[in-house]
Each structure stands twice: as C-alpha cells, then as structure tokens.
Design a protein around this motif. Structure first.
Motif, mmCIF file in Angstrom:
data_model
loop_
_atom_site.group_PDB
_atom_site.id
_atom_site.type_symbol
_atom_site.label_atom_id
_atom_site.label_comp_id
_atom_site.label_asym_id
_atom_site.label_seq_id
_atom_site.Cartn_x
_atom_site.Cartn_y
_atom_site.Cartn_z
ATOM 1 N N LEU A 30 1.049 -1.554 -0.141
ATOM 2 C CA LEU A 30 -0.030 0.048 0.089
ATOM 3 C C LEU A 30 0.464 1.500 -0.094
ATOM 4 O O LEU A 30 0.704 2.222 -0.192
ATOM 5 C CB LEU A 30 -1.332 0.030 1.133
ATOM 6 N N ARG A 31 2.117 1.081 0.349
ATOM 7 C CA ARG A 31 3.213 2.759 0.457
ATOM 8 C C ARG A 31 3.762 2.376 -0.741
ATOM 9 O O ARG A 31 4.151 3.591 -1.363
ATOM 10 C CB ARG A 31 4.348 2.427 1.511
ATOM 11 N N LYS A 32 4.012 1.568 -1.330
ATOM 12 C CA LYS A 32 4.923 1.255 -2.479
ATOM 13 C C LYS A 32 4.329 2.361 -3.884
ATOM 14 O O LYS A 32 4.475 2.973 -4.492
ATOM 15 C CB LYS A 32 5.211 -0.612 -2.886
ATOM 16 N N ARG A 33 2.992 2.415 -3.800
ATOM 17 C CA ARG A 33 2.043 2.733 -4.922
ATOM 18 C C ARG A 33 0.824 2.509 -4.843
ATOM 19 O O ARG A 33 0.506 1.407 -4.167
ATOM 20 C CB ARG A 33 2.720 2.187 -6.359
ATOM 21 N N VAL A 92 -6.155 2.562 -3.722
ATOM 22 C CA VAL A 92 -5.858 2.897 -2.351
ATOM 23 C C VAL A 92 -3.871 3.199 -2.594
ATOM 24 O O VAL A 92 -3.615 2.029 -3.137
ATOM 25 C CB VAL A 92 -6.130 2.202 -1.260
ATOM 26 N N HIS A 93 -3.565 4.014 -1.574
ATOM 27 C CA HIS A 93 -1.946 3.974 -1.381
ATOM 28 C C HIS A 93 -2.147 4.789 -0.318
ATOM 29 O O HIS A 93 -1.921 6.121 -0.192
ATOM 30 C CB HIS A 93 -1.630 5.327 -2.739
ATOM 31 N N TYR A 94 -0.846 4.827 0.661
ATOM 32 C CA TYR A 94 -0.891 4.985 1.592
ATOM 33 C C TYR A 94 0.550 6.053 1.785
ATOM 34 O O TYR A 94 1.736 5.964 1.163
ATOM 35 C CB TYR A 94 -0.221 4.190 2.663
ATOM 36 N N VAL A 95 0.739 7.264 2.172
ATOM 37 C CA VAL A 95 1.340 7.718 2.042
ATOM 38 C C VAL A 95 1.651 9.238 3.174
ATOM 39 O O VAL A 95 0.394 9.855 3.315
ATOM 40 C CB VAL A 95 1.116 9.322 0.639
ATOM 41 N N ALA A 99 -3.742 8.595 3.227
ATOM 42 C CA ALA A 99 -4.186 7.647 2.345
ATOM 43 C C ALA A 99 -4.781 8.213 1.018
ATOM 44 O O ALA A 99 -5.729 9.602 1.594
ATOM 45 C CB ALA A 99 -5.549 6.481 2.617
ATOM 46 N N ARG A 100 -4.443 8.181 -0.257
ATOM 47 C CA ARG A 100 -5.066 8.654 -1.438
ATOM 48 C C ARG A 100 -5.752 7.533 -2.167
ATOM 49 O O ARG A 100 -5.403 6.131 -2.478
ATOM 50 C CB ARG A 100 -4.377 8.851 -2.354
ATOM 51 N N GLU A 151 -7.326 12.561 -0.857
ATOM 52 C CA GLU A 151 -6.299 12.295 0.724
ATOM 53 C C GLU A 151 -7.832 11.970 1.887
ATOM 54 O O GLU A 151 -7.574 13.335 1.897
ATOM 55 C CB GLU A 151 -5.721 13.299 0.270
ATOM 56 N N VAL A 152 -7.035 11.113 2.425
ATOM 57 C CA VAL A 152 -8.015 11.263 4.128
ATOM 58 C C VAL A 152 -7.137 10.947 4.553
ATOM 59 O O VAL A 152 -6.114 10.404 4.602
ATOM 60 C CB VAL A 152 -8.998 9.890 3.455
#
Ligand code: SF4
Ligand code: SF4
Length: 169
Positions: A30-33, A92-95, A99-100, A151-152
């Motif tokens: 989830l953090r990668k892309r 889903v993307h964790y940044v 999370a986006r 972005e949430v």
C-alpha cells in the motif's frame, strides 16, 4: 438453497466482509504505489475490468467469477476504476499519515483539484473532510464516470468510498 450473504441483503459491504472474500494488500504494498482493490462480491457476468487491465493483474477465469487482483502485478494505472460500470473498483495508496483513494465520482458537481470535500463512508454518512488531489474528467475517462483521487486520514482508508462537494455562495 444457499443463504444470501448479509452484505447483499443490506446493500453495502464492510471492510471485514470484503477481506474475508479477497486478500487485503500488505502495508508495504500500500505504501509502494496505488493498488487496485475490487469491491465486487457478487458473481455477475461482467469482465471489462479484466479486459482493460494492461498487466493481466485481474484474475477472473470466467466473467461469472469474482475479480481477484494480483497486487504485485498491479501498476496503479486506474483503468479498472475508470471502466467499471458498477463503480466497484477503487485504488488505495498510503502516503505518510494519509491515504489517497481513487474512486469514481458519479454525482454533480465534480470537485476541482485542491478542493476540500466531505468524506462519505459506504453508507453515505459523513466521516470527515479530505482534499481532492486529482480529477480525471468524464471525457478523459475510459468509462462514463469521472474519477477523482482524494487524500484522507489514513485511519479512514477503508471507510471512505465517496465524497460530497459543498460550495457556499
Ligand atoms: S490499476 Fe491498472 S494495473 Fe492495477 S488492476 Fe487496475 S487496470 Fe490493472
Ligand atoms: S467491471 Fe466492475 S462490476 Fe464488472 S466484474 Fe469488474 S469490478 Fe465487477
């Protein structure tokens, strides 16, 4: 006769129910892309997501099977989110601590990039505020629906699945 699952009777699925049917992407992934996650738990004859995926990441032996994503093959292109007629695919993307979420946005008005919006859960209840960071308008989408990236707060990553635009004046 087999019993109808609770999520089909009630009309929405909870994260716990979803991840009893499909695997949940790992935190590392989830953090990668961005990674595509289908929320399509009903066996219906439908397969445009599988057909459009450029990497063959969506496993679905027949159109009646549920789509299962190979998260390692998913490149986060969002085409499945754009094409799904059931509005059932999300990314889903964790940044950091956010999370986006990439989601279809069927309602008008379509939010603008940078706009603050009300975050809605699967029931349509407001759960917080978020910021729109990307908009793919209908004319540029492969399907009939614009898609947006919002972005949430990361703790809402698996709850927010729609937004409401609130403009004053
Ligand atoms: S985001 Fe792109 S690569 Fe990933 S499953 Fe969807 S269509 Fe395939
Ligand atoms: S296109 Fe959408 S509704 Fe059709 S099988 Fe794929 S996820 Fe399900």
């Amino acid at each position: 006769m087999s019993e109808i699952p609770a999520y089909l009777q009630r009309g929405y699925i909870t994260p716990g129910e979803l991840f009893s049917i499909i695997p949940k992407p790992s935190e590392d992934r989830l953090r990668k892309r961005p990674v595509a996650v289908p929320e399509c738990p009903q066996e219906i004859p439908c397969a445009p997501c599988r057909e459009i995926c450029p990497t063959g990441a969506i496993n679905m032996p027949t159109p009646n099977d549920l789509p299962i994503v190979d998260y390692d093959k998913c490149i986060g292109c969002s085409l499945c989110v754009q094409i799904c007629p059931g509005l059932a695919f999300f990314m889903v993307h964790y940044v950091g601590d956010k999370a986006r979420i990439t989601m279809p946005h069927e309602l008008l008005p379509v939010p603008e990039k940078g706009e603050e919006v009300v975050l809605l859960n699967r029931v349509g209840e407001p759960v917080g505020k978020g910021k729109v960071i990307t908009v793919v308008p209908r004319e540029k989408s492969k399907g009939d629906t614009p898609i947006i990236v919002v972005e949430v707060p990361i703790e809402l990553a698996w709850d927010v699945r729609a937004v409401r635009v609130e403009r004053r004046g």
